[in-house]
Design an enzyme around this catalytic site. Structure first.
Site, PDB file in Angstrom:
ATOM      1  N   CYS A  12      21.725 -31.976  18.062  1.00  0.00           N
ATOM      2  CA  CYS A  12      22.155 -32.299  19.791  1.00  0.00           C
ATOM      3  C   CYS A  12      22.377 -31.056  20.458  1.00  0.00           C
ATOM      4  CB  CYS A  12      23.122 -33.136  19.722  1.00  0.00           C
ATOM      5  SG  CYS A  12      24.277 -33.325  18.591  1.00  0.00           S
ATOM      6  N   GLY A  38      17.428 -32.413  21.482  1.00  0.00           N
ATOM      7  CA  GLY A  38      17.612 -33.900  21.063  1.00  0.00           C
ATOM      8  C   GLY A  38      16.819 -34.823  22.148  1.00  0.00           C
ATOM      9  N   ASN A 112      28.049 -31.008  18.667  1.00  0.00           N
ATOM     10  CA  ASN A 112      26.958 -30.638  18.290  1.00  0.00           C
ATOM     11  C   ASN A 112      27.038 -30.159  16.814  1.00  0.00           C
ATOM     12  OD1 ASN A 112      24.271 -29.560  17.400  1.00  0.00           O
ATOM     13  ND2 ASN A 112      24.591 -27.523  18.415  1.00  0.00           N
ATOM     14  N   TYR A 252      13.666 -21.476  14.693  1.00  0.00           N
ATOM     15  CA  TYR A 252      12.864 -22.775  15.155  1.00  0.00           C
ATOM     16  C   TYR A 252      13.485 -23.746  16.377  1.00  0.00           C
ATOM     17  CZ  TYR A 252      10.912 -27.677  15.513  1.00  0.00           C
ATOM     18  OH  TYR A 252      10.526 -28.825  15.752  1.00  0.00           O
TER      19      TYR A 252
END
Length: 470
Positions: A12, A38, A112, A252
């Site tokens: 998230c 997310g 998160n 990423y």
């Protein structure tokens, strides 16, 4: 469930603002810039100084919030959240921020990360009479706060946070205060900025750019930051541990225009591509990257080798997530809807395909096949990170070794399975060198657990259960 072009998903993104008359609208734009973190659900809680109001729902930020929804969210402070379901699974009950009400007022939480001792704490809390309304590990913090025995929210929170293990970047808000906290290892990114006289907090600095805020600093591991009408102050709730920020943020997850702990993501990825070219060169005609997160690494690889970089793969930006289809043929078609090979670029060419990671291997196999169908003479796959051999327990959706292709197959076996001419990964040392963080810290201050199996925190036995999705 959904199938993605990529094989990894972040849990998230968190955004918060304090001291702005349009707090909800500012948070809406901040969440837009964090949408990549997310896509399952989104929510905003605001305070007007006297009460908390919430609006949240399933889907993308644009789907959840209409203009009329935002006009009903009045307040000077807000916290927002975009969620990808990992810990506790999906469903509306797990969409954040979570909002709790009691006789002493309200409390909103956005998180998160992932708590590795959440199940352990839930067992203890349920034994003491707690009843959980969701399956999210985030709710644990609310129960710990209420059971702490301290009077002020600040002391309650410091006591509760000291009991948590794992990765967490929290935004916590009541009617009169905003508080943000980062776990002792700093596994997740969290930054503070200023928008005029207002304070803003975000999982990534790219959220500051969209609202015109200026970056000030990062929240430090083990730090609790309290923001109210009197300004900002900092406390420690536990002594910090060696920094271990998630390496996959650079590889990423984070947007290329973000700076994560002082390191620009695009620059780091480009350097990873250059390091990969140094470690695994190959004779070829063209270099291409898998959109979008691999483009920077592909540019770096091309620059280092002198092989021309071309857009050999194109992403269709008007296709959302594709539903898992009942047949292999339809699943293949779903990938082709989202990604296409450019025949004019790859036909008759020796192609170096740069990707940032391989998780389950299925997507890589499909892309190699796609390039060959477009006429590529050779396909050489280069990965700008080491093989992912170990599950993540800190908020990424890889919880078992069975689903990780590199954990069960050699590089040569993986090459054969995906149909590539050659396959090579970046070394762990090359990863640290390419990202370029402080070399005086252990592992350059990065978590490398998914590559090395060395976790920066204790991993609890119930977290290791083969069916526990974290």
């Amino acid at each position: 469930m959904f199938t993605e072009i990529k094989g990894l998903n972040e849990e998230c993104g968190v955004f918060a603002v304090w001291g702005h008359k349009d707090a909800a609208q500012i948070t809406y734009y901040g969440l837009h810039s964090l949408q990549h973190r997310g896509q399952e659900g989104a929510g905003i809680v605001v305070t007007d100084g006297e009460q908390l109001s919430v609006h949240k729902g399933m889907g993308l930020v644009n789907d959840v919030f209409r203009p009329e929804d935002l006009t009903l969210l009045h307040g000077k402070g807000a916290i927002g959240h975009v969620r990808y379901a990992t810990a506790g699974g999906g469903g509306f009950a797990n969409v954040q921020p979570l909002l709790f009400r009691s006789q002493r007022g309200g409390l909103a939480l956005a998180h998160n990360g992932n708590l590795v001792n959440a199940n352990n704490l839930k067992h203890q809390l349920e034994g003491q009479g707690s009843i959980f309304q969701s399956t999210s590990d985030t709710e644990v913090l609310a129960h710990l706060i209420k059971r702490s025995g301290y009077y002020t929210l600040e002391d309650q929170l410091k006591n509760a946070l000291s009991m948590l293990k794992g990765a967490y970047a929290f935004a916590i808000m009541n009617e009169t205060q905003l508080m943000v906290a980062l776990d002792p290892n700093g596994l997740r990114p969290l930054s503070i900025g200023r928008l005029g006289d207002a304070y803003v907090v975000a999982s990534e600095t790219c959220a500051f750019d969209i609202i015109g805020a200026e970056y000030e600093r990062d929240v430090q591991p083990g730090e609790l930051v309290i923001i109210d009408d009197n300004g900002l102050r900092s406390e420690r709730f536990v002594s910090s541990q060696p920094r271990a920020i998630c390496s996959m943020e650079y590889v990423y997850f984070a947007r290329p225009d973000s700076n994560v702990d002082g390191v620009n993501v695009h620059t780091a990825r480009k350097n990873l591509g250059k390091q990969l070219a140094y470690e695994a060169p190959i004779e070829a005609d063209v270099v291409t990257g898998v959109p979008d997160s691999s483009i920077s690494a592909a540019i770096g690889y091309a620059e280092q080798t002198g092989i021309p970089y071309e857009l050999g793969l194109i992403k269709n930006r008007y296709v959302g997530r594709t539903f898992i289809q009942p047949s292999q043929e339809l699943r293949e078609q779903g990938v082709k809807m989202k990604l296409s090979a450019v025949r004019g670029v790859v036909e008759g060419k020796r192609v170096v395909m740069i990707d940032d990671s391989i998780v389950r291997g299925t997507t890589s196999r499909r892309i190699v096949r796609m390039l060959r169908e477009a006429g590529a003479k050779e396909v050489h796959v280069r990965i700008s990170s080491p093989p992912i051999k170990n599950p993540c327990f800190y908020g990424i959706d890889t919880s078992t070794t069975e689903e990780l292709i590199a954990s069960n197959h050699s590089i040569e076996e993986m090459r054969d399975m995906m149909g590539a001419d050659t396959l090579a990964f970046l070394s762990t040392e090359g990863l640290m060198e390419g990202i370029g963080r402080d070399s005086l810290e252990p592992n350059c201050g990065q978590c490398l657990a998914c590559f090395t199996g060395q976790y920066p925190t204790e991993i609890y036995a119930d977290t290791l259960h083969p069916h526990a999705k974290v």
